[in-house]
Design a protein around this motif. Sequence first.
Motif, PDB file in Angstrom:
ATOM      1  N   HIS A 168      -2.270  -7.073  -6.043  1.00 20.35           N
ATOM      2  CA  HIS A 168      -3.555  -7.181  -5.353  1.00 20.35           C
ATOM      3  C   HIS A 168      -3.496  -6.361  -4.061  1.00 20.35           C
ATOM      4  O   HIS A 168      -2.551  -6.490  -3.279  1.00 20.35           O
ATOM      5  CB  HIS A 168      -3.871  -8.646  -5.040  1.00 20.35           C
ATOM      6  CG  HIS A 168      -3.729  -9.548  -6.228  1.00 20.35           C
ATOM      7  ND1 HIS A 168      -4.751  -9.743  -7.134  1.00 20.35           N
ATOM      8  CD2 HIS A 168      -2.688 -10.275  -6.674  1.00 20.35           C
ATOM      9  CE1 HIS A 168      -4.344 -10.573  -8.087  1.00 20.35           C
ATOM     10  NE2 HIS A 168      -3.091 -10.918  -7.823  1.00 20.35           N
TER      11      HIS A 168
ATOM     12  N   THR B 208     -12.807  -1.063   3.433  1.00 25.39           N
ATOM     13  CA  THR B 208     -13.815  -1.750   2.622  1.00 25.39           C
ATOM     14  C   THR B 208     -13.792  -3.256   2.861  1.00 25.39           C
ATOM     15  O   THR B 208     -14.742  -3.947   2.513  1.00 25.39           O
ATOM     16  CB  THR B 208     -13.578  -1.484   1.133  1.00 25.39           C
ATOM     17  OG1 THR B 208     -12.299  -2.024   0.748  1.00 25.39           O
ATOM     18  CG2 THR B 208     -13.601   0.013   0.839  1.00 25.39           C
TER      19      THR B 208
ATOM     20  N   ARG C  77      -5.144   2.803 -11.129  1.00 21.69           N
ATOM     21  CA  ARG C  77      -5.421   1.488 -11.728  1.00 21.69           C
ATOM     22  C   ARG C  77      -4.740   1.481 -13.090  1.00 21.69           C
ATOM     23  O   ARG C  77      -4.931   2.391 -13.898  1.00 21.69           O
ATOM     24  CB  ARG C  77      -6.921   1.259 -11.883  1.00 21.69           C
ATOM     25  CG  ARG C  77      -7.677   1.177 -10.580  1.00 21.69           C
ATOM     26  CD  ARG C  77      -7.430  -0.140  -9.864  1.00 21.69           C
ATOM     27  NE  ARG C  77      -7.871  -1.278 -10.645  1.00 21.69           N
ATOM     28  CZ  ARG C  77      -9.116  -1.751 -10.623  1.00 21.69           C
ATOM     29  NH1 ARG C  77     -10.044  -1.163  -9.866  1.00 21.69           N
ATOM     30  NH2 ARG C  77      -9.443  -2.808 -11.342  1.00 21.69           N
TER      31      ARG C  77
ATOM     32  N   TRP D  44     -10.520  -7.010  -1.513  1.00 21.67           N
ATOM     33  CA  TRP D  44      -9.339  -7.029  -2.372  1.00 21.67           C
ATOM     34  C   TRP D  44      -9.675  -6.442  -3.736  1.00 21.67           C
ATOM     35  O   TRP D  44     -10.774  -6.630  -4.242  1.00 21.67           O
ATOM     36  CB  TRP D  44      -8.830  -8.453  -2.567  1.00 21.67           C
ATOM     37  CG  TRP D  44      -8.159  -9.060  -1.381  1.00 21.67           C
ATOM     38  CD1 TRP D  44      -8.739  -9.834  -0.416  1.00 21.67           C
ATOM     39  CD2 TRP D  44      -6.772  -8.965  -1.047  1.00 21.67           C
ATOM     40  NE1 TRP D  44      -7.798 -10.223   0.506  1.00 21.67           N
ATOM     41  CE2 TRP D  44      -6.577  -9.712   0.150  1.00 21.67           C
ATOM     42  CE3 TRP D  44      -5.677  -8.328  -1.619  1.00 21.67           C
ATOM     43  CZ2 TRP D  44      -5.336  -9.833   0.761  1.00 21.67           C
ATOM     44  CZ3 TRP D  44      -4.434  -8.444  -1.009  1.00 21.67           C
ATOM     45  CH2 TRP D  44      -4.266  -9.186   0.159  1.00 21.67           C
ATOM     46  N   VAL D  45      -8.714  -5.751  -4.314  1.00 24.69           N
ATOM     47  CA  VAL D  45      -8.844  -5.239  -5.680  1.00 24.69           C
ATOM     48  C   VAL D  45      -7.567  -5.607  -6.431  1.00 24.69           C
ATOM     49  O   VAL D  45      -6.455  -5.407  -5.913  1.00 24.69           O
ATOM     50  CB  VAL D  45      -9.037  -3.709  -5.694  1.00 24.69           C
ATOM     51  CG1 VAL D  45      -8.978  -3.186  -7.125  1.00 24.69           C
ATOM     52  CG2 VAL D  45     -10.351  -3.322  -5.049  1.00 24.69           C
ATOM     53  N   THR D  46      -7.708  -6.150  -7.629  1.00 26.28           N
ATOM     54  CA  THR D  46      -6.543  -6.395  -8.486  1.00 26.28           C
ATOM     55  C   THR D  46      -6.222  -5.091  -9.196  1.00 26.28           C
ATOM     56  O   THR D  46      -6.903  -4.694 -10.134  1.00 26.28           O
ATOM     57  CB  THR D  46      -6.819  -7.520  -9.496  1.00 26.28           C
ATOM     58  OG1 THR D  46      -7.137  -8.723  -8.774  1.00 26.28           O
ATOM     59  CG2 THR D  46      -5.593  -7.771 -10.365  1.00 26.28           C
ATOM     60  N   SER D  47      -5.185  -4.418  -8.718  1.00 26.72           N
ATOM     61  CA  SER D  47      -4.886  -3.070  -9.177  1.00 26.72           C
ATOM     62  C   SER D  47      -4.126  -3.038 -10.493  1.00 26.72           C
ATOM     63  O   SER D  47      -4.216  -2.074 -11.249  1.00 26.72           O
ATOM     64  CB  SER D  47      -4.079  -2.332  -8.099  1.00 26.72           C
ATOM     65  OG  SER D  47      -3.877  -0.992  -8.455  1.00 26.72           O
TER      66      SER D  47
ATOM     67  N   TYR E 110      -5.510  -4.995  -0.561  1.00 30.59           N
ATOM     68  CA  TYR E 110      -6.602  -5.140   0.415  1.00 30.59           C
ATOM     69  C   TYR E 110      -6.748  -3.836   1.184  1.00 30.59           C
ATOM     70  O   TYR E 110      -5.770  -3.292   1.715  1.00 30.59           O
ATOM     71  CB  TYR E 110      -6.301  -6.283   1.386  1.00 30.59           C
ATOM     72  CG  TYR E 110      -7.338  -6.428   2.496  1.00 30.59           C
ATOM     73  CD1 TYR E 110      -8.492  -7.171   2.293  1.00 30.59           C
ATOM     74  CD2 TYR E 110      -7.158  -5.803   3.732  1.00 30.59           C
ATOM     75  CE1 TYR E 110      -9.444  -7.308   3.297  1.00 30.59           C
ATOM     76  CE2 TYR E 110      -8.098  -5.933   4.742  1.00 30.59           C
ATOM     77  CZ  TYR E 110      -9.239  -6.687   4.526  1.00 30.59           C
ATOM     78  OH  TYR E 110     -10.172  -6.807   5.522  1.00 30.59           O
ATOM     79  N   ASP E 111      -7.983  -3.318   1.284  1.00 28.87           N
ATOM     80  CA  ASP E 111      -8.291  -2.095   2.018  1.00 28.87           C
ATOM     81  C   ASP E 111      -9.036  -2.471   3.299  1.00 28.87           C
ATOM     82  O   ASP E 111     -10.105  -3.089   3.237  1.00 28.87           O
ATOM     83  CB  ASP E 111      -9.151  -1.172   1.159  1.00 28.87           C
ATOM     84  CG  ASP E 111      -9.378   0.194   1.789  1.00 28.87           C
ATOM     85  OD1 ASP E 111      -9.295   0.314   3.031  1.00 28.87           O
ATOM     86  OD2 ASP E 111      -9.636   1.161   1.045  1.00 28.87           O
TER      87      ASP E 111
END
Length: 418
Positions: free
Chosen positions: A222, A228, A281, A231-234, A224-225
Amino acid sequence: MSIVVFLKNSKAYMEGYAPWISYDLHAPVSDDEVGEFDEIEDVTDEEKKKIVSLDSVLPDELLERILFYLPMASIFRAGCVCKKWHEIVTSERFCSMLAHVSTQQPWYFMFTGTDGPYGYAYDPTLRKWHGISLPCFVTSSWFVASSSGLVCFMNNDNRSELHVYSPLTKCSKNLMGPPGLKHSDYSALAISVDSASQGYAVVVVKSNQVPENFHQWDLSIHVYDSETMMWVTSAAEILNGWRGGYASAICNGVLYFLIYATVGAGPDNRHGLIRYNLSHRSSGNVLIRNFIPIPCSLTCGRLMNLKEKLVMVGGIGKQDRLDIIKGIGIWVLDGTQWQEIARMPQKFFQGFGEFDDVFASSGTDDMIYIQSYGAPALLVFDMAHKQWKWTQKCPVVKKFPLQLFNGFCFEPRLDIDP
């Protein structure tokens, strides 16, 4: 003409190395905190003519340059001398100069106990310990990762409370937790700061055992940027016979984390390394295809970014008892191959006293700090000069036999906030 300066309050700040725990660099300076010139007694009229203020003869640019070359702790004290000096060291221009031409060596913070945010930070430039405090909610059990002056803390109890913090400016930002289950069986934390934009990425690697299946572990990444604020689950993948752990680091946009064999591994294959490009991704079995073997059997491993090179500090197990530590080695990853840089000499290894199979280690730039959990002794390895040396004795005192000690490395910077 000789210049003589009498400043009533400057001595307390510029001489000695008293702790600066209560000093807030960004707080306004009151009149009673500003130095004043003493009345000069027993001085002739002719001598008084030669006594001038330092500020009146030095241009602001030159005074700024002089303060710039002070060690970081001395810059803090200089800001307390007078309002003008305070304005200089807190100015955007001065902080920008420190960021672009900084020669400050990384510090190491050691907790004084297990249930509070208090401790001491070791300054290798002055070879002194400074008393400082962290946010009130942080304890030594929290996960810690640092990069370019920022430190990220994650609560060990629920793994969903995260804070990004600057130890010197005392600015903090609370992050919402990553998606998915709040608690995980194993978690690893990493942070990376972009030097150009001063944006940052926080990465949490979660590992949970698949219900009723000891062989399989659900691993997810996961990210966090800070730009933006999302969170993104990469990546998400099921690993067979391997689980995640607690060690991770980011170098040049690539995430590295250690994994641990759960079944069927030989004595030399108990650990492995996964390399994952954060700009991608993944889908499918991408993670396990980026598996890198570990050079030897380890009791534990610690990963860190030193000048965008991945460095591993590992405990080397005995040949007949792999879970018993016999020494400590340092390796650098070159592509997919490990290069051994150094092994701790026995006189330093024995200097820790009783050494557990796990230990604390972190570093940045050219410095690696190594600390036993059972004592406040701190050892430094200089990568550039391949030298080992003990730090000055830490003021932390061991109060009971089972007391544990922990800490982390960070860069002392004033130019960056979360």
